[in-house]
Design a protein around this motif. Structure first.
Motif, PDB file in Angstrom:
ATOM      1  N   VAL A 152       5.245 -18.021 -25.241  1.00  0.00           N
ATOM      2  CA  VAL A 152       5.372 -18.338 -25.227  1.00  0.00           C
ATOM      3  C   VAL A 152       5.573 -19.671 -23.727  1.00  0.00           C
ATOM      4  O   VAL A 152       6.583 -20.099 -23.512  1.00  0.00           O
ATOM      5  CB  VAL A 152       6.207 -17.220 -24.021  1.00  0.00           C
ATOM      6  CG1 VAL A 152       6.319 -16.257 -24.280  1.00  0.00           C
ATOM      7  CG2 VAL A 152       4.719 -17.021 -23.158  1.00  0.00           C
ATOM      8  N   CYS A 202       7.256 -22.814 -25.178  1.00  0.00           N
ATOM      9  CA  CYS A 202       9.111 -23.447 -25.258  1.00  0.00           C
ATOM     10  C   CYS A 202       9.022 -24.469 -24.294  1.00  0.00           C
ATOM     11  O   CYS A 202       9.726 -24.542 -23.468  1.00  0.00           O
ATOM     12  CB  CYS A 202       9.618 -22.115 -25.333  1.00  0.00           C
ATOM     13  SG  CYS A 202       9.423 -21.350 -26.425  1.00  0.00           S
ATOM     14  N   PRO A 258      12.231 -18.579 -25.696  1.00  0.00           N
ATOM     15  CA  PRO A 258      10.917 -18.196 -25.655  1.00  0.00           C
ATOM     16  C   PRO A 258      11.850 -16.628 -26.471  1.00  0.00           C
ATOM     17  O   PRO A 258      12.596 -16.255 -26.160  1.00  0.00           O
ATOM     18  CB  PRO A 258      10.228 -17.823 -24.466  1.00  0.00           C
ATOM     19  CG  PRO A 258      11.274 -17.955 -23.248  1.00  0.00           C
ATOM     20  CD  PRO A 258      12.387 -18.568 -23.901  1.00  0.00           C
TER      21      PRO A 258
END
Length: 240
Positions: free
Chosen positions: A107, A110, A99
């Protein structure tokens, strides 16, 4: 006079080739190879109050367990060097990509999936570390201290950001809370960790435990559940 150089040469050390520790992934033949295990300390207010430690407004802090502390076969041996072996039920985040801490909105993209985990703790050793101002390794980073259930991929059930978590010990409820009570939620944890370390595919993040932690011994059976995830079932066995 000649010398036998071969006899005098230092012998090479035998270094075994170790396969990575892995966690099963639901619906996939290939398991998740574990690179690192990160843990969040004090992420539920009721647990902070239970342990009488820290300020409820403190930012998150992290510690690590070795990757070979992972347990996936359901057997957790009672460790040496403790008389107070305790459980901590936690949501586990499995990272599939690296991330960007400067792009917090992305994020979660990910995250590969989620699992149920236990942060097993030598509580007496942890308290000694706290009293002496030392790192937590003696209390947290020992063999078989990171049981983890199967990882449920995001594409199967989405992101697990809410719901109940419950731990039964020998059939009795010992921990019961909801993920919404985390002080720092999953995206915030990933961002904070990414500012300190480069998260990589293969990293597991244990996200903290609610109140209700307690001691267990050989023969005790633990079942951890988080809504929407495969349960984690472990039995404490005799010392190795």
């Amino acid at each position: 006079m000649t010398t036998d150089s071969a006899a005098q040469a230092p012998q090479a050390l035998a270094t075994p080739e170790l396969a990575p520790n892995t966690v099963p992934i639901v619906g996939r033949s290939a398991p998740f190879p574990v690179r690192r295990i990160y843990c969040v300390g004090r992420n539920y207010v009721d647990h902070i109050r239970e342990m009488k430690e820290g300020d409820e407004r403190d930012p998150p802090f992290f510690f690590q367990k070795p990757a070979d502390a992972l347990v996936t076969d359901g057997a957790v041996p009672y460790p040496s060097f403790t008389d107070d072996f305790q459980y901590e039920l936690e949501l586990v985040v499995a990272m599939g990509r690296t991330p960007d801490a400067d792009a917090p909105h992305s994020v979660l993209d990910c995250v590969l999936g989620y699992a149920v985990g236990l942060d097993m703790t030598r509580r007496d050793r942890q308290r000694e570390c706290l009293q002496q101002g030392r790192p937590w390794e003696a209390g947290k980073s020992f063999d078989a201290s990171a049981p983890c259930g199967p990882i449920l991929p995001v594409e199967v059930a989405g992101h697990v950001l809410s719901g109940a978590l419950t731990l039964h010990v020998n059939g009795a409820v010992r921990q019961q809370s909801v993920l919404e009570k985390m002080i720092w939620n999953v995206p915030e944890i990933i961002v904070q960790l990414s500012r300190q370390y480069q998260l990589m595919p293969g990293d597991l993040i244990y996200t903290g435990t609610p109140a209700g932690v307690g001691a267990v011994g050989p023969g005790d059976a633990l079942v951890g559940r988080i809504d929407g995830l495969p349960p984690l079932e472990v039995t404490i066995t005799a010392s190795r």
